[in-house]
Scaffold this active site. Structure first.
Site, PDB file in Angstrom:
ATOM      1  N   CYS A 140       6.335   2.291  -8.863  1.00 42.16           N
ATOM      2  CA  CYS A 140       5.978   3.372  -7.941  1.00 42.16           C
ATOM      3  C   CYS A 140       6.409   3.122  -6.506  1.00 42.16           C
ATOM      4  O   CYS A 140       7.186   3.902  -5.944  1.00 42.16           O
ATOM      5  CB  CYS A 140       4.475   3.614  -7.999  1.00 42.16           C
ATOM      6  SG  CYS A 140       3.913   3.924  -9.661  1.00 42.16           S
ATOM      7  N   ASN A 193       1.050   6.599  -1.018  1.00 44.21           N
ATOM      8  CA  ASN A 193       1.785   5.396  -1.431  1.00 44.21           C
ATOM      9  C   ASN A 193       2.471   4.740  -0.229  1.00 44.21           C
ATOM     10  O   ASN A 193       2.462   3.517  -0.087  1.00 44.21           O
ATOM     11  CB  ASN A 193       2.809   5.734  -2.519  1.00 44.21           C
ATOM     12  CG  ASN A 193       2.207   5.617  -3.915  1.00 44.21           C
ATOM     13  OD1 ASN A 193       1.016   5.320  -4.057  1.00 44.21           O
ATOM     14  ND2 ASN A 193       2.997   5.848  -4.934  1.00 44.21           N
TER      15      ASN A 193
HETATM   16  C1  UGA Z   1       0.435   2.333  -6.944  1.00 42.98           C
HETATM   17  C2  UGA Z   1      -0.752   2.964  -6.214  1.00 42.98           C
HETATM   18  O1  UGA Z   1      -1.717   1.951  -5.883  1.00 42.98           O
HETATM   19  C3  UGA Z   1      -1.417   4.044  -7.060  1.00 42.98           C
HETATM   20  O2  UGA Z   1      -2.446   4.684  -6.327  1.00 42.98           O
HETATM   21  C4  UGA Z   1      -0.365   5.079  -7.448  1.00 42.98           C
HETATM   22  O3  UGA Z   1      -0.893   6.096  -8.249  1.00 42.98           O
HETATM   23  C5  UGA Z   1       0.750   4.388  -8.204  1.00 42.98           C
HETATM   24  O4  UGA Z   1       1.323   3.364  -7.350  1.00 42.98           O
HETATM   25  C6  UGA Z   1       1.784   5.432  -8.558  1.00 42.98           C
HETATM   26  O5  UGA Z   1       2.408   5.986  -7.645  1.00 42.98           O
HETATM   27  O6  UGA Z   1       1.886   5.782  -9.727  1.00 42.98           O
HETATM   28  P1  UGA Z   1       0.697   0.397  -8.777  1.00 42.98           P
HETATM   29  O7  UGA Z   1       2.128   0.379  -8.367  1.00 42.98           O
HETATM   30  O8  UGA Z   1       0.385   0.469 -10.212  1.00 42.98           O
HETATM   31  O9  UGA Z   1      -0.069   1.644  -8.084  1.00 42.98           O
HETATM   32  O10 UGA Z   1      -0.010  -0.938  -8.258  1.00 42.98           O
HETATM   33  P2  UGA Z   1      -0.671  -1.436  -6.885  1.00 42.98           P
HETATM   34  O11 UGA Z   1      -1.962  -2.045  -7.200  1.00 42.98           O
HETATM   35  O12 UGA Z   1      -0.647  -0.399  -5.840  1.00 42.98           O
HETATM   36  O13 UGA Z   1       0.297  -2.634  -6.471  1.00 42.98           O
HETATM   37  C7  UGA Z   1       1.652  -2.400  -6.068  1.00 42.98           C
HETATM   38  C8  UGA Z   1       2.267  -3.681  -5.547  1.00 42.98           C
HETATM   39  O14 UGA Z   1       1.686  -4.045  -4.299  1.00 42.98           O
HETATM   40  C9  UGA Z   1       2.076  -4.899  -6.469  1.00 42.98           C
HETATM   41  O15 UGA Z   1       3.299  -5.602  -6.542  1.00 42.98           O
HETATM   42  C10 UGA Z   1       1.016  -5.736  -5.770  1.00 42.98           C
HETATM   43  O16 UGA Z   1       1.148  -7.098  -6.020  1.00 42.98           O
HETATM   44  C11 UGA Z   1       1.322  -5.411  -4.309  1.00 42.98           C
HETATM   45  N1  UGA Z   1       0.136  -5.591  -3.417  1.00 42.98           N
HETATM   46  C12 UGA Z   1      -0.941  -4.785  -3.543  1.00 42.98           C
HETATM   47  C13 UGA Z   1       0.173  -6.561  -2.420  1.00 42.98           C
HETATM   48  O17 UGA Z   1       1.177  -7.307  -2.271  1.00 42.98           O
HETATM   49  N2  UGA Z   1      -0.904  -6.693  -1.578  1.00 42.98           N
HETATM   50  C14 UGA Z   1      -1.992  -5.901  -1.681  1.00 42.98           C
HETATM   51  O18 UGA Z   1      -2.942  -6.077  -0.865  1.00 42.98           O
HETATM   52  C15 UGA Z   1      -2.030  -4.937  -2.688  1.00 42.98           C
END
Ligand code: UGA
Length: 446
Positions: free
Chosen positions: A259, A207
């Site tokens: 997360c 993470n």
């Molecule tokens: C994250 C991890 O991706 C999972 O692998 C993990 O299991 C989970 O946390 C956890 O610890 O339970 P999640 O928080 O559901 O999952 O969503 P993400 O897709 O990782 O996005 C997190 C944040 O990052 C969002 O606000 C998204 O908009 C942002 N983000 C993501 C960006 O700003 N840019 C990116 O390129 C990707």
């Protein structure tokens, strides 16, 4: 359920517990999911899902025979393998609050038969070791302990469970590791066997690394804005390097969710409690805080003082395909805008923020939200917003300004539809993307 003893018990009917329970049922196991909230269990028993997660409702329906919900401890502890999927929110100090984990461990009855407790909740490194000692001290040496962290992203959690990049199984004994790994055999995914502490660290480090990538690309975006480069082109050019890869390089207004914010601070705190100052992670977190607030400066650049201005915040959930508002950038933005004296109108297709946001107007449609607005800010990249730069929206707004916090729209299309457009790390002036001769003519006309 068919009346057989469940093969799998799950503690916690939150996001992780429900996805884990439903997916194991889909793989053919008898599963019982236990939660301490009677209203949540009753809703699930009546077929109502308490959260929005694509594909999950279908799984629950399809596997109703093999999947039960209960508040009773006896039912879940009758399973030989029990997954702990309870929340580990931050405490005031930033450490993970393990009280729900300890409630599970301390309430385990003196089980007659061999069983395995599998930790899916995200916990600090060292938790497994402490739980192991506690179980031993209670005469539960025959209860195995395995760390099996989850890597489920909200919005794609079912797919992530069913087609994982890898599975991490950290155990004290080969037999426990083998029993847990066997459950996942049908998924045919690489399994990383590790010691318990390393498995715990894999989750936190994964993470933290994903957050680092986002803060990195967001800082590159900010430098792009200052220098005239375009972060979308830069991210593409970086991502095609196989050593770097294309993922988590989407610049935007920062991460949120249940997360990253919590796990980032928990790892920083874990390091600091152990006497180590995790400088890089501190910077990664700070960059994210600043990134959310940069939107205010951009709005002021276009609109001057925000007092009395109407701003439409489009999307409230921390990411699309979820109704989760935890640590969503929208909440910080709305609060900052209200503090500046702006009127805030919001829209989201599924997230209901009426309990967490006061003083804003909640709208049922995008059009309603942008009507009379001085600016529309894309906060969450919902599909519905891909057509935002329309004639209908332009005429409804008081001023046709789009601040695209997720680089969802094509800047040229938005500008040719008559909008002032500004994204993240994209040249803010149309001149920057015009060929040289056109640019000069434009400047002369001005
Ligand atoms: C994250 C991890 O991706 C999972 O692998 C993990 O299991 C989970 O946390 C956890 O610890 O339970 P999640 O928080 O559901 O999952 O969503 P993400 O897709 O990782 O996005 C997190 C944040 O990052 C969002 O606000 C998204 O908009 C942002 N983000 C993501 C960006 O700003 N840019 C990116 O390129 C990707």
């Amino acid at each position: 359920m068919s009346g057989e003893k469940p093969a799998i018990g799950v503690f916690g009917a939150g996001w992780v517990g429900l996805v884990t329970g439903a997916c194991f049922a889909e793989l053919g196991h008898e599963v019982v999911v236990r939660d301490v909230l009677p209203e949540r269990v009753e809703a699930l028993q009546a077929g109502h899902l308490p959260l929005h997660e694509p594909g999950l409702a279908e799984l629950l329906e399809r596997n109703g025979e093999r999947l039960t919900f209960t508040t009773e401890l006896d039912e879940v502890v009758s399973a030989p393998i029990m997954f702990v999927c309870v929340g580990t929110p931050p405490t005031y100090s930033g450490d993970a609050d393990l009280s729900a984990v300890w409630t599970v461990v301390n309430h385990l009855p003196s089980l007659e038969e061999r069983a395995i407790l599998v930790m899916k909740s995200t916990v600090p490194v060292g938790t497994g070791e402490t739980v192991r000692s506690a179980l031993d001290a209670r005469g539960l040496a025959h209860v195995g302990y395995v760390s099996n962290p989850e890597f489920l992203s909200e919005g794609s959690a079912v797919r992530d469970f069913m087609s994982p990049d890898r599975l991490v199984v950290g155990a004290f004994t080969e037999a426990d590791a083998g029993a847990v790994a066997a459950l996942y055999e049908p998924l045919d995914a690489p399994i990383v066997r590790a010691d318990v502490a390393s498995a715990e660290m894999i989750k936190l480090a994964a993470n933290a690394f994903l957050m680092t990538r986002i803060s990195f690309i967001n800082e590159i975006a900010n430098v792009c804005e200052a220098t005239g480069a375009d972060v979308e082109q830069v991210a593409k050019g970086i991502g095609l390097d196989h050593r770097l890869g294309p993922h988590f390089l989407r610049a935007g207004i920062g991460w949120g969710g249940s997360c990253f914010p919590k796990d980032g601070v928990a790892l920083k705190q874990l390091a600091s409690n152990s006497g180590y100052h995790f400088q890089l992670l501190n910077a990664v977190i700070e960059v994210n805080e600043l990134q959310k607030r940069r939107v205010i400066g951009k709005l002021e650049k276009h609109l001057g003082k925000l007092r009395g201005k109407t701003i439409a915040l489009l999307g409230l959930a921390f990411k699309p395909n979820t109704d989760d508002l935890r640590e969503a950038p929208s909440l910080v933005l709305a609060s900052r805008l209200l503090a500046e004296g702006a009127e805030v109108r919001t829209w989201d297709p599924v997230a209901d923020a009426s309990n967490v946001l006061q003083g804003v107007t909640f709208c049922d449609s995008v059009l309603d939200a942008v009507t009379g607005a001085d600016a529309a800010v894309i906060v969450t990249e919902w599909d519905e917003l891909k057509t935002l730069a329309s004639e209908e929206v332009r005429t409804a707004m008081r001023r046709p300004l789009i601040l695209d916090g997720r680089n969802l729209l094509d800047p040229e299309q938005a500008r040719s539809a008559g909008f002032d457009y500004e994204g993240i790390g994209r040249a803010s002036s149309p001149l920057a993307s015009l060929p040289e001769t056109e640019e000069r003519e434009h400047q002369l006309e001005a």
